[in-house]
Design an enzyme around this catalytic site. Structure first.
Site, PDB file in Angstrom:
ATOM      1  CB  ALA A  25      -0.877  -0.018   1.233  1.00 24.11           C
TER       2      ALA A  25
ATOM      3  N   GLY B  18       0.444  -4.885   1.033  1.00 22.86           N
ATOM      4  CA  GLY B  18      -0.757  -4.911   0.205  1.00 22.86           C
ATOM      5  C   GLY B  18      -0.530  -5.579  -1.148  1.00 22.86           C
TER       6      GLY B  18
ATOM      7  CD  GLU C 286      -2.594  -7.331   3.108  1.00 24.29           C
ATOM      8  OE1 GLU C 286      -2.240  -6.164   2.840  1.00 24.29           O
ATOM      9  OE2 GLU C 286      -3.278  -7.610   4.095  1.00 24.29           O
TER      10      GLU C 286
ATOM     11  CD  GLU D 165       1.442  -5.454   5.730  1.00 22.27           C
ATOM     12  OE1 GLU D 165       2.318  -6.341   5.909  1.00 22.27           O
ATOM     13  OE2 GLU D 165       0.699  -5.443   4.743  1.00 22.27           O
TER      14      GLU D 165
HETATM   15  N1  DAK Z   1       4.600   3.208  -0.787  1.00 19.65           N
HETATM   16  C1  DAK Z   1       5.026   4.381  -1.352  1.00 19.65           C
HETATM   17  N2  DAK Z   1       6.173   4.488  -2.034  1.00 19.65           N
HETATM   18  C2  DAK Z   1       6.943   3.382  -2.146  1.00 19.65           C
HETATM   19  C3  DAK Z   1       6.554   2.139  -1.596  1.00 19.65           C
HETATM   20  C4  DAK Z   1       5.327   2.073  -0.874  1.00 19.65           C
HETATM   21  N3  DAK Z   1       4.866   0.957  -0.343  1.00 19.65           N
HETATM   22  N4  DAK Z   1       7.537   1.236  -1.877  1.00 19.65           N
HETATM   23  C5  DAK Z   1       8.468   1.901  -2.594  1.00 19.65           C
HETATM   24  N5  DAK Z   1       8.103   3.176  -2.765  1.00 19.65           N
HETATM   25  C6  DAK Z   1       8.847   4.216  -3.463  1.00 19.65           C
HETATM   26  C7  DAK Z   1      10.040   4.637  -2.649  1.00 19.65           C
HETATM   27  O1  DAK Z   1       9.676   5.578  -1.647  1.00 19.65           O
HETATM   28  C8  DAK Z   1      10.929   5.237  -3.738  1.00 19.65           C
HETATM   29  O2  DAK Z   1      10.437   6.509  -4.050  1.00 19.65           O
HETATM   30  P1  DAK Z   1      11.442   7.790  -4.182  1.00 19.65           P
HETATM   31  O3  DAK Z   1      12.168   7.831  -2.881  1.00 19.65           O
HETATM   32  O4  DAK Z   1      12.302   7.413  -5.361  1.00 19.65           O
HETATM   33  O5  DAK Z   1      10.512   8.932  -4.440  1.00 19.65           O
HETATM   34  C9  DAK Z   1      10.637   4.329  -4.949  1.00 19.65           C
HETATM   35  O6  DAK Z   1       9.401   3.692  -4.664  1.00 19.65           O
HETATM   36  C10 DAK Z   1      11.687   3.257  -5.161  1.00 19.65           C
HETATM   37  O7  DAK Z   1      11.857   2.553  -3.948  1.00 19.65           O
HETATM   38  P2  DAK Z   1      13.273   2.375  -3.225  1.00 19.65           P
HETATM   39  O8  DAK Z   1      14.198   3.463  -3.583  1.00 19.65           O
HETATM   40  O9  DAK Z   1      13.001   2.117  -1.782  1.00 19.65           O
HETATM   41  O10 DAK Z   1      13.788   1.028  -3.936  1.00 19.65           O
HETATM   42  P3  DAK Z   1      14.792  -0.045  -3.312  1.00 19.65           P
HETATM   43  O11 DAK Z   1      15.157  -0.943  -4.447  1.00 19.65           O
HETATM   44  O12 DAK Z   1      15.888   0.609  -2.550  1.00 19.65           O
HETATM   45  O13 DAK Z   1      13.923  -0.899  -2.262  1.00 19.65           O
HETATM   46  C11 DAK Z   1      11.942  -2.043  -1.523  1.00 19.65           C
HETATM   47  C12 DAK Z   1      12.836  -1.659  -2.722  1.00 19.65           C
HETATM   48  C13 DAK Z   1      10.680  -2.713  -2.068  1.00 19.65           C
HETATM   49  C14 DAK Z   1      12.684  -3.024  -0.597  1.00 19.65           C
HETATM   50  C15 DAK Z   1      11.604  -0.749  -0.724  1.00 19.65           C
HETATM   51  O14 DAK Z   1      11.054   0.193  -1.638  1.00 19.65           O
HETATM   52  C16 DAK Z   1      10.613  -0.961   0.363  1.00 19.65           C
HETATM   53  O15 DAK Z   1      10.947  -1.431   1.473  1.00 19.65           O
HETATM   54  N6  DAK Z   1       9.373  -0.534   0.107  1.00 19.65           N
HETATM   55  C17 DAK Z   1       8.330  -0.550   1.108  1.00 19.65           C
HETATM   56  C18 DAK Z   1       7.834  -1.918   1.354  1.00 19.65           C
HETATM   57  C19 DAK Z   1       6.761  -1.841   2.359  1.00 19.65           C
HETATM   58  O16 DAK Z   1       6.989  -1.687   3.574  1.00 19.65           O
HETATM   59  N7  DAK Z   1       5.571  -1.820   1.830  1.00 19.65           N
HETATM   60  C20 DAK Z   1       4.374  -1.493   2.596  1.00 19.65           C
HETATM   61  C21 DAK Z   1       3.951  -2.658   3.409  1.00 19.65           C
HETATM   62  S1  DAK Z   1       2.688  -2.133   4.424  1.00 19.65           S
HETATM   63  C22 DAK Z   1      -4.324   0.093   4.482  1.00 19.65           C
HETATM   64  C23 DAK Z   1      -4.485  -1.252   4.253  1.00 19.65           C
HETATM   65  C24 DAK Z   1      -3.390  -2.045   4.088  1.00 19.65           C
HETATM   66  C25 DAK Z   1      -2.146  -1.507   4.165  1.00 19.65           C
HETATM   67  C26 DAK Z   1      -2.013  -0.159   4.411  1.00 19.65           C
HETATM   68  C27 DAK Z   1      -3.078   0.638   4.572  1.00 19.65           C
HETATM   69  N8  DAK Z   1      -5.439   0.947   4.707  1.00 19.65           N
HETATM   70  C28 DAK Z   1      -6.705   0.397   4.584  1.00 19.65           C
HETATM   71  C29 DAK Z   1      -5.248   2.328   4.938  1.00 19.65           C
HETATM   72  C30 DAK Z   1      -1.016  -2.305   3.919  1.00 19.65           C
HETATM   73  C31 DAK Z   1       0.182  -1.788   4.232  1.00 19.65           C
HETATM   74  C32 DAK Z   1       1.328  -2.226   3.506  1.00 19.65           C
HETATM   75  O17 DAK Z   1       1.301  -2.624   2.381  1.00 19.65           O
END
Ligand code: DAK
Length: 256
Positions: free
Chosen positions: A64, A110, A113, A133
């Site tokens: 997400a 997400g 998911e 998460e």
């Molecule tokens: N959201 C927003 N931007 C993201 C993103 C994300 N989930 N994942 C990556 N990006 C963006 C990064 O911020 C970066 O943007 P800039 O800094 O260039 O502007 C760009 O994508 C490239 O990412 P990285 O520079 O980080 O790339 P790397 O190769 O270094 O790393 C990575 C890749 C996948 C390991 C890393 O990007 C990462 O850790 N990403 C986040 C993974 C994560 O934690 N995902 C979220 C899981 S929590 C909800 C319901 C459900 C959820 C939320 C809300 N509601 C009902 C409200 C679920 C939550 C989740 O999914």
């Protein structure tokens, strides 16, 4: 550029999420567009099977959009989880046509998911999957606590949810999270071949089979997940977890 690219070939509709600059992260617009595309496919007689994939070769969906939900309160978190579950994740799972996820890289939070809401998963050998998460101070809110346990069993699901760690495609294959792993350049071809095998079968029987398999799984846990997810938004841990991600540093969670 459209957020969802659509291509229909021999009864197989491929939906490609196009937000490569954010690793195809699911923001509100992507969720709405994908939901609309899946819904339209239900009423399109030419579509037999749906494939969902991500653009580029780095990510299926990296979760997400963290930037979008970082300042939500409890009510917003709960409402969005409920709406997201209903409008996209349940819609994918409840599709009367089989849905194949073609996982072309990171499938996190997400993103995983979404892949788990699909009926079958094929992954490229560079795929990395996880539910990070808890490292952000929340829990999976789009059905992940339920579907992961349904797919891989409670023990492995607990390990993945509680560590927030990622596993690679081979490990995902070994625990049954994905159905096949192939070289990245063969991913879409493989997903298409699998979809084609389904597409030649009777559509009414496919719909009945999907409905019957899903009938074996209860819905109660999804509601608990929504409530517990919303509660996370009131915590200091959530503020620290999301702020740390946005500041590109490790979170520091004090003990409770
Ligand atoms: N959201 C927003 N931007 C993201 C993103 C994300 N989930 N994942 C990556 N990006 C963006 C990064 O911020 C970066 O943007 P800039 O800094 O260039 O502007 C760009 O994508 C490239 O990412 P990285 O520079 O980080 O790339 P790397 O190769 O270094 O790393 C990575 C890749 C996948 C390991 C890393 O990007 C990462 O850790 N990403 C986040 C993974 C994560 O934690 N995902 C979220 C899981 S929590 C909800 C319901 C459900 C959820 C939320 C809300 N509601 C009902 C409200 C679920 C939550 C989740 O999914």
């Amino acid at each position: 550029m459209a957020l969802i690219q659509k291509s229909l070939e021999e009864g197989i509709l491929t939906l490609t999420i196009q937000r490569p600059e954010a690793l195809n992260a699911l923001n509100r617009q992507v969720i709405d567009a994908l939901s609309a595309a899946v819904e339209a496919a239900q009423n399109n007689g030419e579509v037999r099977v749906i494939i969902i994939t991500g653009s580029g070769d780095k990510a299926f969906v990296a979760g997400a959009d963290i930037k979008e939900f970082a300042d939500f309160d409890q009510a917003q978190g709960e409402e969005l989880a409920r709406r997201g579950q209903r409008e996209l994740f349940d819609r994918v799972e409840r599709s009367s046509k089989p849905v194949v996820a073609a996982i072309n890289g990171f499938a996190l939070g997400g993103g995983l998911e979404l892949a788990m809401a699909a009926h079958v998963r094929v992954a490229a050998n560079n795929a990395r999957m996880g539910l990070p998460e808890v490292s952000l101070g929340v829990i999976p809110g789009y059905g992940g606590t339920q579907r992961l346990a349904q797919i891989v069993g409670k023990g492995k699901a607990m390990e993945m949810v509680l560590t927030g760690g990622m596993i690679d495609a081979e490990a995902a294959l070994a625990c049954g999270l994905i159905n096949q792993v192939v070289d990245q350049e063969l991913l879409l071809e493989t997903a298409h071949a699998l979809a084609a095998k389904m597409a030649k079968n009777a559509p009414t029987a496919l719909a009945a089979a999907l409905d019957s398999v899903l009938a074996g799984y209860g819905r109660e846990g999804f509601e608990v997940e929504v409530t517990r997810f919303g509660q996370c938004f009131t915590t200091d841990d959530f503020k620290e977890g999301t702020t740390a991600f946005l500041e590109k540093r490790k979170p520091n969670f004090p003990g409770s």
